[in-house]
Design a protein around this motif. Structure first.
Motif, PDB file in Angstrom:
ATOM      1  N   ASP A 145     -16.475 -18.487   2.930  1.00 48.70           N
ATOM      2  CA  ASP A 145     -16.225 -17.156   2.376  1.00 48.70           C
ATOM      3  C   ASP A 145     -16.923 -16.912   1.051  1.00 48.70           C
ATOM      4  N   LEU A 146     -17.268 -17.986   0.323  1.00 45.73           N
ATOM      5  CA  LEU A 146     -17.989 -17.797  -0.933  1.00 45.73           C
ATOM      6  C   LEU A 146     -19.387 -17.240  -0.699  1.00 45.73           C
ATOM      7  N   HIS A 147     -19.887 -17.420   0.525  1.00 44.02           N
ATOM      8  CA  HIS A 147     -21.190 -16.870   0.904  1.00 44.02           C
ATOM      9  C   HIS A 147     -21.045 -15.682   1.860  1.00 44.02           C
ATOM     10  N   LYS A 148     -19.861 -15.071   1.833  1.00 41.35           N
ATOM     11  CA  LYS A 148     -19.581 -13.861   2.627  1.00 41.35           C
ATOM     12  C   LYS A 148     -19.712 -14.113   4.133  1.00 41.35           C
ATOM     13  N   ARG A 149     -19.390 -15.344   4.574  1.00 40.48           N
ATOM     14  CA  ARG A 149     -19.391 -15.668   5.990  1.00 40.48           C
ATOM     15  C   ARG A 149     -17.965 -15.928   6.457  1.00 40.48           C
ATOM     16  N   ASP A 150     -17.763 -15.859   7.752  1.00 39.67           N
ATOM     17  CA  ASP A 150     -16.464 -16.175   8.329  1.00 39.67           C
ATOM     18  C   ASP A 150     -16.172 -17.659   8.110  1.00 39.67           C
ATOM     19  N   TYR A 151     -14.964 -17.950   7.677  1.00 37.11           N
ATOM     20  CA  TYR A 151     -14.601 -19.320   7.330  1.00 37.11           C
ATOM     21  C   TYR A 151     -13.839 -20.056   8.432  1.00 37.11           C
ATOM     22  N   SER A 152     -13.517 -19.374   9.532  1.00 34.80           N
ATOM     23  CA  SER A 152     -12.611 -19.949  10.520  1.00 34.80           C
ATOM     24  C   SER A 152     -13.144 -21.238  11.144  1.00 34.80           C
ATOM     25  N   SER A 153     -14.432 -21.300  11.441  1.00 35.33           N
ATOM     26  CA  SER A 153     -14.996 -22.493  12.078  1.00 35.33           C
ATOM     27  C   SER A 153     -14.913 -23.698  11.147  1.00 35.33           C
ATOM     28  N   LEU A 154     -15.279 -23.525   9.893  1.00 39.22           N
ATOM     29  CA  LEU A 154     -15.199 -24.617   8.919  1.00 39.22           C
ATOM     30  C   LEU A 154     -13.758 -25.070   8.746  1.00 39.22           C
TER      31      LEU A 154
END
Length: 210
Positions: free
Chosen positions: A168-177
């Motif tokens: 999320d710090l790079h404005k991406r979805d975090y669910s997979s990580l």
């Protein structure tokens, strides 16, 4: 796994790196990542160019005085390590690490005995400072599929802590990580840290509601 708040536990963008965000984090027993610069011969908290409105570093550390929560100190200016060390000692801050310094400046941090992390990303490989580092700041700029349990174990087996930059710090979805990190061995390891803009959501996702 410890969860820390990126620029404090903010609720709106204007709270980032502000006193209310750090107070909220500390009240919830959550550590913070934040940015340090010098301004008028003092240390202040600011991601961008500093001015007179910035929170003083002394006020920031006073919020976390004697804390057990991890503080990730993002160093944005060279030559501030001795001012930083003075404030850390004054406020009995021992659970911290510094990162993002230039290589020449990092050598001065080593001389001053300040704990630091080296960076690793798709653009940055581990350098020779690794042996002296306390841990690794794992940051996937374009993607973080490479941050796996095996990756974490490799560094942990070498005695290094690992701080993972949440997607999320790079404005991406975090669910997979987050799904990859939801592993009992990782969750039980106090040497693994997740830095996120959503510490409340992360705490609930990984450990359930209080």
């Amino acid at each position: 796994m410890e969860i820390i708040a990126h620029r404090g536990f903010w609720k709106t963008d204007v709270e980032k790196n502000q006193k209310e965000a750090f107070l909220r984090a500390a009240d919830n027993h959550i550590g913070s990542e934040t940015d340090f610069r010098d301004y008028m011969e003092k240390l202040v908290i600011s991601h961008n160019v500093a001015d007179r409105t910035c929170l003083s570093a002394d006020d920031f550390f006073a919020i976390y005085k004697g804390t057990r929560s991890t503080l990730a100190l993002n160093i944005k200016a060279d030559g501030i390590q001795y001012l930083l060390k003075e404030l850390l000692n004054k406020n009995n801050i021992t659970n911290f690490f510094c990162f993002d310094m230039s290589i020449p400046d990092t050598l001065e941090y080593i001389k001053s005995g300040l704990k630091f992390f080296v960076r690793e990303s798709e653009y940055e490989t581990i350098n020779d400072l690794y042996d002296k580092a306390d841990g690794v700041w794992a940051d996937g700029f374009e993607g973080d599929e490479w941050i796996t349990k095996d990756y974490i174990k490799t560094h942990r087996n070498k005695g290094k802590r690992v701080c993972i930059v949440s997607s999320d710090l790079h404005k991406r979805d975090y669910s997979s990580l987050w799904e990859r990190l939801k592993d009992k061995e990782i969750l039980d390891d106090g040497g693994v840290i997740l830095c996120t803009d959503y510490p409340d959501k992360a705490k609930e996702f990984f450990y359930g509601k209080d």
